[in-house]
Design a protein around this motif. Structure first.
Motif, PDB file in Angstrom:
ATOM      1  N   GLY A   1       0.861  -1.170   0.000  1.00 41.95           N
ATOM      2  CA  GLY A   1       0.000   0.000   0.000  1.00 41.95           C
ATOM      3  C   GLY A   1       0.899   1.222   0.000  1.00 41.95           C
ATOM      4  O   GLY A   1       2.005   1.187   0.556  1.00 41.95           O
ATOM      5  N   ILE A   2       0.458   2.283  -0.645  1.00 47.70           N
ATOM      6  CA  ILE A   2       1.248   3.521  -0.625  1.00 47.70           C
ATOM      7  C   ILE A   2       0.968   4.221   0.698  1.00 47.70           C
ATOM      8  O   ILE A   2      -0.169   4.587   0.994  1.00 47.70           O
ATOM      9  CB  ILE A   2       0.917   4.417  -1.828  1.00 47.70           C
ATOM     10  N   SER A   3       2.016   4.383   1.494  1.00 47.76           N
ATOM     11  CA  SER A   3       1.865   4.999   2.816  1.00 47.76           C
ATOM     12  C   SER A   3       2.138   6.496   2.794  1.00 47.76           C
ATOM     13  O   SER A   3       1.737   7.207   3.717  1.00 47.76           O
ATOM     14  CB  SER A   3       2.783   4.310   3.836  1.00 47.76           C
ATOM     15  N   GLU A   4       2.819   6.976   1.742  1.00 48.36           N
ATOM     16  CA  GLU A   4       3.111   8.413   1.676  1.00 48.36           C
ATOM     17  C   GLU A   4       3.374   8.835   0.239  1.00 48.36           C
ATOM     18  O   GLU A   4       4.059   8.135  -0.507  1.00 48.36           O
ATOM     19  CB  GLU A   4       4.334   8.743   2.534  1.00 48.36           C
ATOM     20  N   ILE A   5       2.813   9.979  -0.133  1.00 48.49           N
ATOM     21  CA  ILE A   5       3.127  10.652  -1.390  1.00 48.49           C
ATOM     22  C   ILE A   5       3.438  12.099  -1.036  1.00 48.49           C
ATOM     23  O   ILE A   5       2.671  12.746  -0.317  1.00 48.49           O
ATOM     24  CB  ILE A   5       1.959  10.619  -2.398  1.00 48.49           C
ATOM     25  N   SER A   6       4.550  12.587  -1.531  1.00 46.00           N
ATOM     26  CA  SER A   6       4.952  13.957  -1.262  1.00 46.00           C
ATOM     27  C   SER A   6       5.405  14.600  -2.566  1.00 46.00           C
ATOM     28  O   SER A   6       6.322  14.099  -3.220  1.00 46.00           O
ATOM     29  CB  SER A   6       6.096  13.966  -0.239  1.00 46.00           C
ATOM     30  N   ASP A   7       4.745  15.688  -2.949  1.00 49.93           N
ATOM     31  CA  ASP A   7       5.089  16.397  -4.178  1.00 49.93           C
ATOM     32  C   ASP A   7       5.887  17.651  -3.847  1.00 49.93           C
ATOM     33  O   ASP A   7       5.649  18.300  -2.829  1.00 49.93           O
ATOM     34  CB  ASP A   7       3.823  16.781  -4.948  1.00 49.93           C
ATOM     35  N   GLU A   8       6.845  17.977  -4.733  1.00 49.24           N
ATOM     36  CA  GLU A   8       7.704  19.150  -4.533  1.00 49.24           C
ATOM     37  C   GLU A   8       7.656  20.026  -5.779  1.00 49.24           C
ATOM     38  O   GLU A   8       7.694  19.521  -6.906  1.00 49.24           O
ATOM     39  CB  GLU A   8       9.140  18.707  -4.271  1.00 49.24           C
ATOM     40  N   PHE A   9       7.588  21.337  -5.555  1.00 45.91           N
ATOM     41  CA  PHE A   9       7.511  22.310  -6.643  1.00 45.91           C
ATOM     42  C   PHE A   9       8.521  23.435  -6.385  1.00 45.91           C
ATOM     43  O   PHE A   9       8.145  24.557  -6.053  1.00 45.91           O
ATOM     44  CB  PHE A   9       6.085  22.873  -6.755  1.00 45.91           C
ATOM     45  N   PRO A  10       9.815  23.165  -6.552  1.00 49.34           N
ATOM     46  CA  PRO A  10      10.843  24.164  -6.238  1.00 49.34           C
ATOM     47  C   PRO A  10      10.867  25.301  -7.265  1.00 49.34           C
ATOM     48  O   PRO A  10      10.448  25.133  -8.415  1.00 49.34           O
ATOM     49  CB  PRO A  10      12.144  23.350  -6.283  1.00 49.34           C
ATOM     50  N   LEU A  11      11.363  26.422  -6.834  1.00 46.46           N
ATOM     51  CA  LEU A  11      11.436  27.605  -7.693  1.00 46.46           C
ATOM     52  C   LEU A  11      12.349  27.382  -8.889  1.00 46.46           C
ATOM     53  O   LEU A  11      12.018  27.734 -10.016  1.00 46.46           O
ATOM     54  CB  LEU A  11      11.931  28.816  -6.875  1.00 46.46           C
ATOM     55  N   ASP A  12      13.490  26.756  -8.653  1.00 47.16           N
ATOM     56  CA  ASP A  12      14.503  26.686  -9.704  1.00 47.16           C
ATOM     57  C   ASP A  12      14.948  25.249  -9.973  1.00 47.16           C
ATOM     58  O   ASP A  12      16.137  24.978 -10.134  1.00 47.16           O
ATOM     59  CB  ASP A  12      15.705  27.545  -9.290  1.00 47.16           C
ATOM     60  N   ASP A  13      13.978  24.328  -9.999  1.00 48.45           N
ATOM     61  CA  ASP A  13      14.303  22.925 -10.260  1.00 48.45           C
ATOM     62  C   ASP A  13      13.047  22.218 -10.764  1.00 48.45           C
ATOM     63  O   ASP A  13      11.979  22.820 -10.833  1.00 48.45           O
ATOM     64  CB  ASP A  13      14.824  22.251  -8.982  1.00 48.45           C
ATOM     65  N   LYS A  14      13.165  20.951 -11.064  1.00 49.16           N
ATOM     66  CA  LYS A  14      12.049  20.178 -11.610  1.00 49.16           C
ATOM     67  C   LYS A  14      11.037  19.820 -10.514  1.00 49.16           C
ATOM     68  O   LYS A  14      11.376  19.760  -9.328  1.00 49.16           O
ATOM     69  CB  LYS A  14      12.566  18.906 -12.263  1.00 49.16           C
ATOM     70  N   MET A  15       9.788  19.549 -10.933  1.00 51.72           N
ATOM     71  CA  MET A  15       8.788  19.014 -10.015  1.00 51.72           C
ATOM     72  C   MET A  15       9.201  17.591  -9.681  1.00 51.72           C
ATOM     73  O   MET A  15       9.724  16.874 -10.543  1.00 51.72           O
ATOM     74  CB  MET A  15       7.389  19.009 -10.657  1.00 51.72           C
ATOM     75  N   ALA A  16       8.963  17.183  -8.456  1.00 56.59           N
ATOM     76  CA  ALA A  16       9.340  15.842  -8.026  1.00 56.59           C
ATOM     77  C   ALA A  16       8.239  15.250  -7.159  1.00 56.59           C
ATOM     78  O   ALA A  16       7.457  15.975  -6.537  1.00 56.59           O
ATOM     79  CB  ALA A  16      10.653  15.872  -7.252  1.00 56.59           C
ATOM     80  N   ARG A  17       8.193  13.946  -7.141  1.00 52.45           N
ATOM     81  CA  ARG A  17       7.248  13.217  -6.295  1.00 52.45           C
ATOM     82  C   ARG A  17       8.008  12.107  -5.592  1.00 52.45           C
ATOM     83  O   ARG A  17       8.735  11.336  -6.219  1.00 52.45           O
ATOM     84  CB  ARG A  17       6.126  12.627  -7.144  1.00 52.45           C
ATOM     85  N   GLU A  18       7.844  12.053  -4.271  1.00 53.27           N
ATOM     86  CA  GLU A  18       8.408  10.975  -3.459  1.00 53.27           C
ATOM     87  C   GLU A  18       7.256  10.050  -3.082  1.00 53.27           C
ATOM     88  O   GLU A  18       6.219  10.513  -2.584  1.00 53.27           O
ATOM     89  CB  GLU A  18       9.046  11.524  -2.175  1.00 53.27           C
ATOM     90  N   VAL A  19       7.426   8.752  -3.325  1.00 51.96           N
ATOM     91  CA  VAL A  19       6.381   7.768  -3.026  1.00 51.96           C
ATOM     92  C   VAL A  19       6.986   6.669  -2.155  1.00 51.96           C
ATOM     93  O   VAL A  19       8.067   6.151  -2.460  1.00 51.96           O
ATOM     94  CB  VAL A  19       5.793   7.151  -4.310  1.00 51.96           C
ATOM     95  N   THR A  20       6.273   6.329  -1.070  1.00 48.83           N
ATOM     96  CA  THR A  20       6.698   5.248  -0.188  1.00 48.83           C
ATOM     97  C   THR A  20       5.673   4.130  -0.247  1.00 48.83           C
ATOM     98  O   THR A  20       4.482   4.360  -0.009  1.00 48.83           O
ATOM     99  CB  THR A  20       6.851   5.746   1.267  1.00 48.83           C
ATOM    100  N   PHE A  21       6.146   2.934  -0.582  1.00 53.99           N
ATOM    101  CA  PHE A  21       5.313   1.739  -0.660  1.00 53.99           C
ATOM    102  C   PHE A  21       5.612   0.884   0.567  1.00 53.99           C
ATOM    103  O   PHE A  21       6.747   0.442   0.739  1.00 53.99           O
ATOM    104  CB  PHE A  21       5.644   0.926  -1.910  1.00 53.99           C
ATOM    105  N   LYS A  22       4.611   0.640   1.412  1.00 53.18           N
ATOM    106  CA  LYS A  22       4.782  -0.228   2.584  1.00 53.18           C
ATOM    107  C   LYS A  22       4.402  -1.649   2.173  1.00 53.18           C
ATOM    108  O   LYS A  22       3.264  -1.921   1.796  1.00 53.18           O
ATOM    109  CB  LYS A  22       3.914   0.249   3.750  1.00 53.18           C
ATOM    110  N   ILE A  23       5.378  -2.538   2.245  1.00 51.81           N
ATOM    111  CA  ILE A  23       5.198  -3.918   1.790  1.00 51.81           C
ATOM    112  C   ILE A  23       4.434  -4.728   2.831  1.00 51.81           C
ATOM    113  O   ILE A  23       4.702  -4.646   4.029  1.00 51.81           O
ATOM    114  CB  ILE A  23       6.560  -4.567   1.489  1.00 51.81           C
TER     115      ILE A  23
END
Length: 144
Positions: free
Chosen positions: A111-133
């Motif tokens: 199950g996905i336990s965490e999703i975190s999106d990032e929108f920095p001023l001077d860099d690419k958009m990123a998404r961190e995803v944690t899958f709990k096994i």
């Protein structure tokens, strides 16, 4: 051989619950499964030389983490949002050295336990995803 280049490793999700695995696009970094095991302290007053003694306890399949170059319109990224919202667990895969004779695949239910999106001023958009096994992840040789 000193090691293998991790470039090309794939993160896949079972898109229909019947084993139709689809690659998650734009994955930058992957880590895991980070398995662990509980060690139960069975020390007693008569433990030899006053050293603690342990027995093996329950195992934990751990987590898989992914850093993704996030694209809000990307179908596979939207699917991760759906996976987070659903109550059922889903099957995923990490495919190492895809297409190589030494290809190996981690199969795991999570199950996905965490999703975190990032929108920095001077860099690419990123998404961190944690899958709990849940349960035991399985590593198998899948190369030809």
């Amino acid at each position: 051989m000193a090691g293998e280049d991790a470039t090309g490793t794939l993160l896949k999700r079972d898109s229909d619950g019947a084993g139709a695995f689809v690659t998650i696009a734009n994955v930058e970094d992957l880590a895991g499964p980070s398995r662990s095991r509980n060690m139960i302290d069975v020390s007693a007053h008569d433990s030899p030389d006053k050293y603690r003694e342990f027995v093996k306890g329950m195992k934990d399949g751990g987590e898989v983490t992914a850093t993704i170059n996030y694209a809000p319109g990307e179908t596979s990224h939207q699917a991760l949002d759906d996976d987070f919202e659903e109550d059922e667990l889903r099957d995923y895969q990490l495919v190492m050295l895809p297409g190589d004779t030494d290809e190996h695949t981690w199969d795991f239910t999570a199950g996905i336990s965490e999703i975190s999106d990032e929108f920095p001023l001077d860099d690419k958009m990123a998404r961190e995803v944690t899958f709990k096994i849940s349960g035991k992840p399985a590593l198998t040789a899948t190369g030809a």
